[in-house]
Design a protein around this motif. Sequence first.
Motif, mmCIF file in Angstrom:
data_model
loop_
_atom_site.group_PDB
_atom_site.id
_atom_site.type_symbol
_atom_site.label_atom_id
_atom_site.label_comp_id
_atom_site.label_asym_id
_atom_site.label_seq_id
_atom_site.Cartn_x
_atom_site.Cartn_y
_atom_site.Cartn_z
ATOM 1 N N ASP A 1 0.819 -1.210 0.000
ATOM 2 C CA ASP A 1 0.000 0.000 0.000
ATOM 3 C C ASP A 1 0.856 1.266 0.000
ATOM 4 O O ASP A 1 0.364 2.350 -0.297
ATOM 5 N N ILE A 2 2.119 1.141 0.334
ATOM 6 C CA ILE A 2 3.016 2.279 0.404
ATOM 7 C C ILE A 2 3.766 2.370 -0.911
ATOM 8 O O ILE A 2 4.441 1.425 -1.311
ATOM 9 N N PRO A 3 3.661 3.489 -1.623
ATOM 10 C CA PRO A 3 4.344 3.591 -2.920
ATOM 11 C C PRO A 3 5.862 3.559 -2.754
ATOM 12 O O PRO A 3 6.406 4.060 -1.777
ATOM 13 N N ALA A 4 6.518 2.952 -3.729
ATOM 14 C CA ALA A 4 7.978 2.872 -3.707
ATOM 15 C C ALA A 4 8.575 4.245 -3.950
ATOM 16 O O ALA A 4 8.001 5.069 -4.681
ATOM 17 N N ARG A 5 9.731 4.497 -3.355
ATOM 18 C CA ARG A 5 10.429 5.763 -3.581
ATOM 19 C C ARG A 5 11.161 5.690 -4.903
ATOM 20 O O ARG A 5 11.722 4.665 -5.263
ATOM 21 N N SER A 6 11.184 6.793 -5.604
ATOM 22 C CA SER A 6 11.808 6.819 -6.925
ATOM 23 C C SER A 6 13.325 6.934 -6.841
ATOM 24 O O SER A 6 14.025 6.571 -7.769
ATOM 25 N N GLY A 7 13.841 7.464 -5.773
ATOM 26 C CA GLY A 7 15.280 7.664 -5.641
ATOM 27 C C GLY A 7 15.746 8.997 -6.198
ATOM 28 O O GLY A 7 16.890 9.392 -6.021
ATOM 29 N N GLU A 8 14.881 9.683 -6.918
ATOM 30 C CA GLU A 8 15.232 10.999 -7.451
ATOM 31 C C GLU A 8 15.108 12.064 -6.363
ATOM 32 O O GLU A 8 14.223 12.000 -5.528
ATOM 33 N N LEU A 9 16.002 13.036 -6.446
ATOM 34 C CA LEU A 9 15.892 14.185 -5.542
ATOM 35 C C LEU A 9 14.797 15.099 -6.081
ATOM 36 O O LEU A 9 14.743 15.361 -7.277
ATOM 37 N N ARG A 10 13.959 15.563 -5.233
ATOM 38 C CA ARG A 10 12.859 16.429 -5.633
ATOM 39 C C ARG A 10 13.347 17.840 -5.955
ATOM 40 O O ARG A 10 12.806 18.526 -6.786
ATOM 41 N N SER A 11 14.346 18.284 -5.224
ATOM 42 C CA SER A 11 14.891 19.616 -5.466
ATOM 43 C C SER A 11 16.411 19.513 -5.435
ATOM 44 O O SER A 11 16.971 18.666 -4.736
ATOM 45 N N PRO A 12 17.100 20.370 -6.157
ATOM 46 C CA PRO A 12 18.561 20.290 -6.172
ATOM 47 C C PRO A 12 19.151 20.605 -4.807
ATOM 48 O O PRO A 12 18.632 21.449 -4.067
#
Length: 80
Positions: free
Chosen positions: A66-77
């Motif tokens: 039920d918990i979405p996987a984290r993408s690993g991308e940084l949201r902000s620099p």
Amino acid sequence: MREIQLKDAKATLSAVVDQAVRGTPSIITRHGRKDAVILSFEDYERLARAPSFGRLLAAFPGDAEDIPARSGELRSPVDL
């Protein structure tokens, strides 16, 4: 919330407690440092019953999927 020096709180303890019971807690300072808070017992009990963030997470009723996987991308620099 008002701040009161320890020596003044000692001298007027009954009034400080009465104010706490009426809903106005006081921060007790010593040498300019915030050391304690006087609040009503009702407020203390309410705060003591509040669950910790860890307990809230542990009580999550869903499944792991039920918990979405984290993408690993940084949201902000991030500038290091």
